[in-house]
Design a protein around this motif. Structure first.
Motif, mmCIF file in Angstrom:
data_model
loop_
_atom_site.group_PDB
_atom_site.id
_atom_site.type_symbol
_atom_site.label_atom_id
_atom_site.label_comp_id
_atom_site.label_asym_id
_atom_site.label_seq_id
_atom_site.Cartn_x
_atom_site.Cartn_y
_atom_site.Cartn_z
ATOM 1 N N LYS A 135 -17.639 101.704 -43.174
ATOM 2 C CA LYS A 135 -16.730 102.303 -44.155
ATOM 3 C C LYS A 135 -17.448 103.302 -45.052
ATOM 4 O O LYS A 135 -16.868 104.288 -45.485
ATOM 5 C CB LYS A 135 -16.083 101.214 -45.014
ATOM 6 C CG LYS A 135 -15.132 100.303 -44.256
ATOM 7 C CD LYS A 135 -14.511 99.269 -45.204
ATOM 8 C CE LYS A 135 -13.533 98.360 -44.461
ATOM 9 N NZ LYS A 135 -12.931 97.351 -45.370
ATOM 10 N N LYS A 136 -18.723 103.028 -45.357
ATOM 11 C CA LYS A 136 -19.504 103.908 -46.219
ATOM 12 C C LYS A 136 -20.891 104.116 -45.587
ATOM 13 O O LYS A 136 -21.690 103.177 -45.528
ATOM 14 C CB LYS A 136 -19.644 103.321 -47.625
ATOM 15 C CG LYS A 136 -18.360 103.361 -48.462
ATOM 16 C CD LYS A 136 -18.623 102.848 -49.851
ATOM 17 C CE LYS A 136 -17.490 102.878 -50.819
ATOM 18 N NZ LYS A 136 -16.229 103.428 -50.493
ATOM 19 N N THR A 170 -17.397 108.530 -45.928
ATOM 20 C CA THR A 170 -16.540 107.372 -46.127
ATOM 21 C C THR A 170 -15.150 107.605 -45.563
ATOM 22 O O THR A 170 -14.763 108.751 -45.280
ATOM 23 C CB THR A 170 -16.437 107.059 -47.639
ATOM 24 O OG1 THR A 170 -15.547 105.968 -47.857
ATOM 25 C CG2 THR A 170 -15.924 108.271 -48.418
ATOM 26 N N ASN A 171 -14.381 106.528 -45.406
ATOM 27 C CA ASN A 171 -12.984 106.642 -44.982
ATOM 28 C C ASN A 171 -12.031 106.563 -46.173
ATOM 29 O O ASN A 171 -10.818 106.533 -46.002
ATOM 30 C CB ASN A 171 -12.639 105.554 -43.954
ATOM 31 C CG ASN A 171 -12.750 104.147 -44.523
ATOM 32 O OD1 ASN A 171 -13.100 103.959 -45.692
ATOM 33 N ND2 ASN A 171 -12.464 103.146 -43.701
ATOM 34 N N GLU A 172 -12.591 106.526 -47.390
ATOM 35 C CA GLU A 172 -11.783 106.399 -48.605
ATOM 36 C C GLU A 172 -12.003 107.638 -49.474
ATOM 37 O O GLU A 172 -12.927 107.693 -50.286
ATOM 38 C CB GLU A 172 -12.181 105.135 -49.370
ATOM 39 C CG GLU A 172 -11.980 103.855 -48.563
ATOM 40 C CD GLU A 172 -12.533 102.625 -49.272
ATOM 41 O OE1 GLU A 172 -13.250 102.805 -50.293
ATOM 42 O OE2 GLU A 172 -12.248 101.514 -48.819
ATOM 43 N N THR A 174 -11.663 110.679 -52.318
ATOM 44 C CA THR A 174 -11.336 110.867 -53.725
ATOM 45 C C THR A 174 -10.905 112.318 -53.911
ATOM 46 O O THR A 174 -10.882 113.100 -52.958
ATOM 47 C CB THR A 174 -12.550 110.568 -54.623
ATOM 48 O OG1 THR A 174 -13.567 111.563 -54.374
ATOM 49 C CG2 THR A 174 -13.115 109.186 -54.334
ATOM 50 N N SER A 339 -4.498 115.107 -51.813
ATOM 51 C CA SER A 339 -3.704 113.866 -51.809
ATOM 52 C C SER A 339 -2.225 114.210 -51.741
ATOM 53 O O SER A 339 -1.770 115.224 -52.286
ATOM 54 C CB SER A 339 -4.009 113.058 -53.075
ATOM 55 O OG SER A 339 -3.688 113.800 -54.220
#
Length: 340
Positions: A135-136, A170-172, A174, A339
């Motif tokens: 994930k990171k 990452t897959n998250e 910002t 987003s």
């Protein structure tokens, strides 16, 4: 399937400065002005004698954690791009994992690439993320070419500086993230000996080799030090980068008008300007930032990328291209996250 994003970059520069005045003192035939004109470089940062790639990687990573408020326990993979590992074995990434205090559940490995290394590293990191293996991912680039350049070699001494960078993949995402899009790669191993340290592996190893000079006393090479055939590296770059740029644009179904900025490996000013013109890239879209750091090999693109994002507000789609030792080339487009 997950997407992969760059979410933050930090870099570390050693404390020792090697400016053009210092080089000119050692090589009086090269004036300060001549060095700057030929290379576009006025200063480089050089690692301490006892400062290793692993040391620089740890310093860059700790700086990254501080600047980005990242929890070390969330890292689940470490990739380290270097051509100057602390040891032939074990892998330096394992040493860095321990010194950083990362969880023992992380994966860690080195990969050996130079000027194309950051692009290839993004490709490896994206592969880990989109397949759900991590994930990171902490992608580190670090090289200390100063330790393999002969002190008599004024050509390479004027170009290369030491540095380390850290990027989080990452897959998250910002608000500040960039999505990593599609890649193109290329390799021409027939030119492996155009940029090489011959006496560095199991193929031709001996304890020491003598310096070689031409009939005028000019330094040519030492097999235990970095050798570069600048003309052949230039030709490889000149002929392979333009079609690579076209291929990367086509693979991502984009045109030049879709690209905000181009960030290439920061080799030297002459080569970059030549390639820019050959690729028909507008000067104001071609970001160069190497004057104060030199050619930092695998770290040159992330350093320039970090500076671009900090300095410019109109940054949306960026085309990255690395090329050099191997001979190796790679390109990718990164897209500012929006987003919905």
């Amino acid at each position: 399937m997950f997407k992969a994003y760059i979410d933050g970059i930090s870099y570390y520069l050693p404390k020792n400065s090697l400016d053009n005045a210092s080089i000119s003192l050692d090589h009086p035939e090269w004036s300060i002005e001549k060095i700057a004109e030929k290379t576009g470089i006025s200063n480089r940062w050089i690692a301490d004698k006892d400062e290793s790639v692993g040391d620089m990687a740890v310093k860059a990573a700790n700086k990254f954690f501080e600047e980005n408020n990242i929890n070390k326990d969330e890292i689940d993979f470490l990739l380290l791009c270097t051509q100057n590992p602390d040891y032939t074995l074990p892998t330096t990434a394992c040493i860095v994992q321990d010194k950083l205090g990362l969880p023992k559940t992380v994966g860690a490995l080195d990969f050996n690439l130079g000027c194309s290394g950051y692009v290839y590293g993004l490709g490896l990191a994206k592969g880990l993320v989109v397949t759900g293996q991590a994930k990171k991912v902490l992608l580190i680039t670090a090289d200390v070419y100063s330790k393999i350049i002969n002190e008599k070699d004024k050509s390479n001494k004027t170009l290369f500086g030491d540095a380390a960078t850290v990027s989080l993949i990452t897959n998250e995402p910002t608000a500040d993230s960039f999505e990593i899009l599609d890649f193109c790669y290329g390799t021409d191993g027939s030119g492996y000996d155009n940029l090489i340290v011959k006496n560095s592996g199991t193929n031709k190893y001996s304890e020491s080799t003598p310096d070689e000079f031409d009939e005028n006393g000019k330094y040519i090479s030492n097999d235990s030090c970095l050798f570069m055939d600048g003309t052949k590296i230039f030709n490889f770059t000149a002929f392979n980068v333009p079609p690579m740029i076209k291929d990367v644009l086509a693979k991502n179904t984009m045109m030049d008008s879709d690209i905000s900025y181009y960030v290439f490996h920061q080799a030297n000013a002459f080569m970059l300007d030549f390639i820019r013109k050959r690729c028909k890239i507008e000067e104001d879209k071609f970001f160069v930032s190497m004057n104060d750091v030199g050619n930092t090999v695998s770290s040159s693109i992330p350093i320039a990328l970090k500076r671009l994002v900090n300095e410019k507000s109109d940054v949306f789609n960026i085309l990255l291209c690395g090329f050099g030792v191997g001979l190796s080339i790679g390109g990718v487009i990164i897209k500012k996250y929006e987003s919905r």
